[in-house]
Design an enzyme around this catalytic site. Sequence first.
Site, short mmCIF file in Angstrom:
data_model
loop_
_atom_site.label_atom_id
_atom_site.label_comp_id
_atom_site.label_asym_id
_atom_site.label_seq_id
_atom_site.Cartn_x
_atom_site.Cartn_y
_atom_site.Cartn_z
N HIS A 1 0.85 -1.19 0.00
CA HIS A 1 0.00 0.00 0.00
C HIS A 1 0.89 1.24 0.00
O HIS A 1 1.88 1.30 0.73
CB HIS A 1 -0.89 -0.02 1.24
CG HIS A 1 -2.08 0.89 1.17
ND1 HIS A 1 -1.97 2.26 1.16
CD2 HIS A 1 -3.41 0.63 1.09
CE1 HIS A 1 -3.17 2.80 1.09
NE2 HIS A 1 -4.07 1.83 1.05
N ARG B 1 -7.71 9.94 0.10
CA ARG B 1 -7.49 10.35 -1.29
C ARG B 1 -8.80 10.36 -2.07
O ARG B 1 -8.99 11.17 -2.98
CB ARG B 1 -6.47 9.43 -1.96
CG ARG B 1 -5.04 9.67 -1.50
CD ARG B 1 -4.06 8.68 -2.09
NE ARG B 1 -4.11 7.39 -1.40
CZ ARG B 1 -4.03 6.22 -2.00
NH1 ARG B 1 -3.91 6.15 -3.33
NH2 ARG B 1 -4.07 5.11 -1.31
#
Length: 640
Positions: free
Chosen positions: A277, A300
């Site tokens: 990630h 995000r």
Amino acid sequence: MARVIVVGGGLSGMACAHTVLQAGGNVLVLDKSPFNGGNSTKATSGINAAGTTSQRALGIQDYPEIFEEDTTKSAAKGARPHLIRTLTHESGPCVEWLKNAFDLDLSVVSRLAAHSQPRTHRGGSGGQFPGMMITYALMEALEAIADDPSDNRAAIINRATVNKLVKEGDKVVGVQYLDADGVTHTELGPVVICTGGFGADFTDGSLLAQVQAKWLAAPAWQEGYIHPLQVKPQGKIPAPPLLSLPTTNGPHCTGDGIKMCLDAGAGTCDLEFVQVHPTGLVDPRDPNAKVRWLAAEALRGHGGILLDRDGNRFCDELGKRDYVTSRMWAHNKPPYRLCLNSGASSEIAWHCEHYGGRGLMKELTGAQLAAEIGISAEALQTSFDDYNRAAETKSDRFNKRFFRNAPCNVSDTFNVAVVGPVVHYTMGGVSGDEHGRVLRPDGSVIPGLYCAGECLGGVHGHNRLGGSSLLDCVVFGRQSGKAAAFQLTQEALAGGGGASSGGAPGKIIAEFVPGGNSVTISWTGEGAGAGAPATTAAATTASSSAAAPAAKKEAAPKVYSMDEVAKHASKDDCWVVVNGDVYDVTDFLSDHPGGANAILLYAGTDASKEFNMMHKPQILTKYGGQYRLGKVEENTHSRL
């Protein structure tokens, strides 16, 4: 009394256990940790689903077929249509099950990276991370059944380390485990492995070590590879050794269940596809920590942007995880900062506040952000202007398509965190089918053995979409629970009553609850099956004693000043204040599911605000009594 044995107390295990109960079966949950929950409680963004009532209420037109297509693209050449179809087409019904059976609020829906539609669900009233909220709801419901002396359908045993699958011929008929005192026990029945992945085992002989060379050769790191949603082939990605990376996984994620299945003859698939990630949170107090918290992808999704050490963007922030990670390594301009303007921050305020409370995120003005990066405010605005034009024209040099909460301006305030790549999820695992039945290398079924959650390989192919880990747990937890409960029923109808029961035929008793949605089927008679009543009683007793050790005899209440509490601020002598009470948690540090550092951050202080953000007050009532010292002086319990 025959029952299904679930190994692992995370979300997949809980979903499986409840499904068995709703199908009329009995269940035993075994977990090697002091507390249930596992990695599921850490999931920060939400749970994916298509075609839900929450989406319809928001006017979102999403269908299982669209979700199936998105997941297939993400899985790339590793896509297995039968598993992806089950994951995506069961997603809506599973989320509705969570909402209806456990009264969960999943009304907020957002878009995560590489999703064509908003479909990641979480609660709308702030509070806990979605993974914690969902997993705790199922845990509490199962514990209520297990703790009810008039209800013997469920039992839970913690600190129970399963080390062997018991077989009769080619069939798995039970497990062998060590209890907290090192005593070996055997339990018989269909077995569902829900032990998670292997993302925290960095030892030389670990599964991570075994797949490291193949992981480095994965397509996502190779020259000429074109990531989905991108148009340009990339150069060779300088990926570091897998074992050198930090992880978001708890220490329990060592692949135990996968290894036991291998010993029982199971096949594996995609073990080399370990997901890294891109946004593990870097703790400024310990930047080289091996275990990190994760910055939720939802940050995000709500408009957070990534900036390099020069204050410039370098990727589509909503690209696939392997794409964003590859851009970080190829661009090679750390430290990378995740920045949320005021609009994005307001939409996901609870997350920002939580990370800020842990010292992992801070609020800065645009000018302060520029100064921290080491550039002028004008240079930062130039970078923002480039992003704002892309948002306005929908033409971005990194091919980004969604620009929530644009524009960004230096005059605004930002929540900012330093982030970097971390081992997060293992796509590979045990070979299984759409019912969670474990398969041999030749594709044949191993009778009596099932798996669900992260230990079931092949569901996500080469890359998992954000928000699909919780979904995987619920969908395949339920699929495997249905299959294991069906085995119990078939054996009862055949007069077997469970593994190795023997004896004369008895009676089948079906109990229907008026107005309910379940039927309980029990078997009586000679040789009524594995897990006799005496064993059940012992297991139930072990459940409460293992999960919540007997409280010490409480002394007369004592009152402490915050000055006194502040003297106990080390790992060898750790006190905290929570909701007006003083606790000595020194002996609890090693057992804390979130790790010792999560508590040590607040050692010697009032941790009420942070505790209440993550937990319900009942947890203190159930588990905290043995650590409680007394009360804190009134009007002094504010954090030092």
